[in-house]
Design a protein around this motif. Structure first.
Motif, short mmCIF file in Angstrom:
data_model
loop_
_atom_site.label_atom_id
_atom_site.label_comp_id
_atom_site.label_asym_id
_atom_site.label_seq_id
_atom_site.Cartn_x
_atom_site.Cartn_y
_atom_site.Cartn_z
N CYS A 348 23.46 68.86 -2.91
CA CYS A 348 23.47 67.40 -2.72
C CYS A 348 23.82 66.69 -4.03
N ALA A 349 24.26 65.43 -3.89
CA ALA A 349 24.48 64.61 -5.08
C ALA A 349 23.14 64.42 -5.79
N GLY A 350 23.11 64.62 -7.09
CA GLY A 350 21.86 64.47 -7.84
C GLY A 350 20.93 65.64 -7.75
N CYS A 351 21.43 66.77 -7.22
CA CYS A 351 20.57 67.96 -7.05
C CYS A 351 20.22 68.58 -8.41
N PRO A 551 24.51 53.82 -10.43
CA PRO A 551 25.45 54.92 -10.22
C PRO A 551 26.53 54.90 -11.30
N PHE A 552 27.24 56.01 -11.41
CA PHE A 552 28.32 56.08 -12.39
C PHE A 552 29.66 55.78 -11.72
N SER A 553 30.63 55.45 -12.57
CA SER A 553 32.00 55.33 -12.04
C SER A 553 32.95 55.96 -13.07
N ARG A 567 34.26 70.62 -10.68
CA ARG A 567 33.73 71.98 -10.58
C ARG A 567 32.20 72.02 -10.56
N LEU A 568 31.56 70.86 -10.71
CA LEU A 568 30.10 70.79 -10.53
C LEU A 568 29.75 70.93 -9.04
N GLY A 569 30.68 70.57 -8.20
CA GLY A 569 30.40 70.64 -6.75
C GLY A 569 29.51 69.51 -6.28
N CYS A 570 29.37 68.44 -7.07
CA CYS A 570 28.58 67.30 -6.62
C CYS A 570 29.38 66.55 -5.54
N PRO A 571 28.81 66.35 -4.35
CA PRO A 571 29.59 65.71 -3.29
C PRO A 571 29.91 64.24 -3.55
N ALA A 572 29.31 63.65 -4.60
CA ALA A 572 29.66 62.26 -4.95
C ALA A 572 30.95 62.21 -5.77
N LEU A 573 31.36 63.36 -6.29
CA LEU A 573 32.58 63.42 -7.10
C LEU A 573 33.75 63.84 -6.22
N LEU A 574 34.78 63.01 -6.19
CA LEU A 574 35.90 63.26 -5.28
C LEU A 574 37.22 63.20 -6.05
N THR A 581 37.14 60.48 -8.80
CA THR A 581 36.47 59.21 -8.51
C THR A 581 35.04 59.51 -8.08
N ILE A 582 34.17 58.50 -8.11
CA ILE A 582 32.76 58.70 -7.74
C ILE A 582 32.41 57.84 -6.54
N ASP A 583 31.81 58.46 -5.54
CA ASP A 583 31.29 57.73 -4.37
C ASP A 583 29.95 57.10 -4.79
N ARG A 586 26.62 57.62 -3.01
CA ARG A 586 25.92 58.91 -3.10
C ARG A 586 25.37 59.20 -4.49
N CYS A 587 26.06 58.71 -5.51
CA CYS A 587 25.68 59.05 -6.89
C CYS A 587 24.29 58.50 -7.22
N VAL A 588 23.45 59.31 -7.84
CA VAL A 588 22.11 58.84 -8.23
C VAL A 588 22.08 58.41 -9.69
N GLY A 589 23.24 58.43 -10.34
CA GLY A 589 23.40 57.86 -11.67
C GLY A 589 22.52 58.45 -12.75
N ASP A 590 21.81 57.57 -13.46
CA ASP A 590 21.01 57.99 -14.62
C ASP A 590 20.00 59.09 -14.29
N ALA A 591 19.54 59.11 -13.05
CA ALA A 591 18.56 60.14 -12.69
C ALA A 591 19.19 61.53 -12.72
N CYS A 592 20.51 61.60 -12.85
CA CYS A 592 21.20 62.89 -12.88
C CYS A 592 22.05 62.97 -14.15
N GLY A 593 23.21 62.37 -14.12
CA GLY A 593 24.04 62.29 -15.34
C GLY A 593 24.70 63.59 -15.75
N ILE A 594 24.79 64.54 -14.86
CA ILE A 594 25.37 65.84 -15.24
C ILE A 594 26.87 65.70 -15.53
N CYS A 595 27.54 64.93 -14.68
CA CYS A 595 29.00 64.81 -14.85
C CYS A 595 29.35 64.18 -16.20
N LEU A 596 28.47 63.24 -16.61
CA LEU A 596 28.67 62.59 -17.90
C LEU A 596 28.74 63.64 -19.02
S1 SF4 Z 1 25.70 61.44 -11.94
FE1 SF4 Z 1 27.56 62.61 -11.53
S2 SF4 Z 1 26.82 64.63 -10.93
FE2 SF4 Z 1 25.08 63.23 -10.76
S3 SF4 Z 1 25.08 62.47 -8.67
FE3 SF4 Z 1 26.30 61.03 -9.82
S4 SF4 Z 1 28.41 61.79 -9.63
FE4 SF4 Z 1 27.06 63.47 -9.04
#
Ligand code: SF4
Ligand code: SF4
Length: 612
Positions: A348-351, A551-553, A567-574, A581-583, A586-596
């Protein structure tokens, strides 16, 4: 009073109205909702046990104490519980003991498909199979009575369709919870199975099966429906419902007591029909026993032995062997056949498992040589080579990291197996570094003993416990590592870090599950170390409590479409054209931040507005 209930809800309510005092389970689809529904009702003691074996042992103890106990699990859970399950058959019970096995034909959410009717026969205990929610409800009080009358645990076997389909259930107006009074009466001959006592119990088990077979012959829920006598169908459970749809004019023997089989009833029915067929999902369980009675019967030559039975499959195969003249698809089914969009199996996004899986892939057994190549179409990309870490996985939502684009895991067998497999690979002399990946709930379920074995046998392996503070895959149930009861109360929390240290692991690390650099640094150090190590990657499941953050953009001017973030496989990243681009929904933003953390162009930025 009438209520619309799923099979699982009906089992829970039926057990409640039968006066169940103790209910235990380990969550697993399709059985989870039985305990969840009991936990909403006042009175009985309910627990998520550490695993199914413990659940069975607690249930057995309660039964010895004179009260009624319910133990529920999915089919593979009965493999874990097999030891006390068989022991319960030998000692018998005091208060009624009912074991519900929910099988999963078609493996909708299981690592294997098995027909647990064999377990009842193997353990010599009676088995009842409901074919709808009403029967699921009614059978619970019958099962408890049967258990007490015949001094035996009773197995109730459901399947996914019965467990999850809803039906109208008639419930008596006066139904209430009336438990038995707990009382333990010392009986060494019955409860202490030293060989001299076990030998005395053994013939009693055979006598019990013979008596139960006579009981089944007169059990009113085994129903004979005589229509056209050219074809007689014997069926039970969900298969009975499918058979009624397909063979509308045939005569039926609907069996609810399917072990031991009511042989006299079957023989009488067979004499009333010209052709006898058995329609059953999975194995020829009844068919073989009926053939052994000397009766001519058709079954598996037209009913497939693999996968979930459907009305269409049954209709087609019956037509193929000449049991049906015309294949008529029911109109209602045609009208509801809507093509659903395909959903790829991803985390999931933010997993909190994404970052660890990403690191494991980066250091992994198969390393991707060409970073510009996309992993599309569900296939292994070309340009892979062997080397690096082998990751043995366990069962949980993190197992989804085996799919592209993560491709992070190398094995997955059954609950708790990842640690033993890692030790086995190491002791076999495999040159690679080995990491076992296991969830917090699964670790408590059956990973602890594997870790004990690693410590004792001086393993240099690493265990990564993906701790999202819940049992994620089955719908956020508590477990000893969360300290949350099925009723949502706070109980004692087993501290995984102290637990691992207590087992003798000296190198225990807790890392932030969203910090790629910290995870990678710790993992690289641990796999190089010569002693057993544990990494607890801790981060909450975003589906349990959706975080509120921005959320991030993606800044399209900076993004060069390198696809590293994809390649993270986050479904918010398309992918959008040649950029990412970021959906934002779905993105949980700061609570995740992996893509950053992975974007080499610093193209990922915080969006303006807060998400709800
Ligand atoms: S911060 Fe990045 S990796 Fe995390 S949920 Fe949002 S788009 Fe996905
Ligand atoms: S956002 Fe960054 S990582 Fe993703 S494609 Fe664009 S440049 Fe590459």
């Amino acid at each position: 009073m009438r209520r619309l209930l799923s099979g699982n809800e009906a089992i829970a309510l039926g057990a409640y109205h039968a006066g169940v005092s103790v209910a235990t389970a380990y969550p697993g689809t399709p059985s989870t909702e039985i305990l969840e529904n009991l936990a909403r009702l006042p009175g009985p003691y309910v627990e998520w046990s550490a695993n199914e074996k413990v659940a069975m042992e607690v249930g057995l103890g309660a039964s010895y104490g004179g009260v009624r106990a319910l133990v529920s699990m999915k089919h593979v859970g009965l493999n874990v519980a097999a030891d006390p399950f068989f022991a319960a058959s030998v000692t018998g019970v005091r208060g009624g003991l009912v074991v519900v096995s929910c099988d999963d034909p078609g493996m909708h959410s299981s690592q294997g498909e098995q027909d647990n009717r064999h377990f009842a026969r193997f353990a010599k205990i009676p088995m009842l199979e409901p074919s709808d929610s009403q029967e699921a409800y009614d059978l619970m009080s019958i099962a408890f009575q049967l258990s007490e009358e015949f001094d035996t645990p009773v197995m109730v076997r459901s399947t996914t369709r019965i467990s999850h389909c809803k039906g109208v259930v008639e419930i008596g107006e006066a139904a209430s919870w009336q438990p038995k009074r707990p009382r333990f009466i010392r009986d060494l001959d019955k409860f202490v199975m030293v060989p001299s006592n076990a030998r005395k119990r053994r013939p009693l088990m055979e006598e019990r099966v013979a008596t139960l077979a006579r009981w089944a012959d007169n059990f009113p829920k085994n129903e004979v429906i005589i229509q056209n006598t050219r074809l007689g169908v014997i069926a039970s459970g969900a298969a009975y419902q499918y058979a009624r749809e397909v063979f509308k004019k045939a005569s039926f023997l609907k069996l609810v007591a399917t072990y031991p089989l009511p042989k006299q009833l079957i023989a009488d029915f067979s004499r009333q029909v010209e052709t006898l067929v058995v329609v059953e999902e999975l194995d020829p369980f009844m068919e073989e026993q009926i053939r052994a009675m000397g009766l001519e019967v058709k079954g598996k030559e037209f009913v497939p032995p693999i996968g979930e039975l459907t009305i269409d499959t049954l209709e087609d195969s019956a037509h193929r062997v000449g049991l049906l003249k015309n294949v008529r698809r029911a109109l209602s089914r045609k009208e509801t056949q809507v093509e659903l969009p395909v959903r790829p199996p991803v985390l999931c996004a933010g997993c909190p498992h994404i970052a660890t899986s990403f690191v494991l892939r980066r250091l992994g057994f198969y390393r991707h040589l060409n970073p510009l190549e996309a992993n599309e179409g569900g296939k292994l990309p070309s340009g892979l080579r062997q080397g690096g870490i082998i990751a043995t996985s366990d069962i949980g939502c993190y197992t989804l990291a085996v799919y592209p684009p993560l491709l992070a895991l190398d094995t997955c067998a059954c609950m708790g197996a990842s640690i033993g497999q890692a030790l086995g690979l190491e002791k076999a002399g495999v040159a690679n570094k080995i990491v076992a990946v296991i969830g917090d709930s699964t670790f408590v379920h059956s990973g602890i003993t594997g870790l004990v074995d690693m410590v004792y046998n001086q393993s240099a392996g690493t265990v990564v416990i993906l701790d999202n503070d819940t049992t994620g895959m089955t719908g956020h149930q508590g477990h000893p590592g969360t300290g949350i009861s099925p009723r949502g109360e706070k109980l004692t929390k087993v501290d995984l870090e102290y637990l691992c240290r207590g087992l003798g692991v000296r190198d225990v690390n807790v890392v932030n599950a969203f910090d790629i650099a910290q995870i990678e640094h710790t993992l690289r150090r641990c796999v190089e170390s010569e002693e057993t190590s544990v990494i607890i990657a801790r981060g909450p499941c975003p589906l349990k409590e959706r975080p509120t953050s921005r959320p991030f953009s993606i800044d399209a001017d900076r993004c060069d479409g390198c696809a590293t973030c994809l390649r993270l496989g986050c479904p918010a990243l398309l992918r959008e054209g040649d950029k990412a681009t970021i959906d934002k929904g779905r993105c949980v933003g700061d609570a995740c931040g992996i893509c950053l953390q992975v974007c080499p162009r610093e193209a990922i930025v915080r969006a303006e507005k807060e998400i709800a």
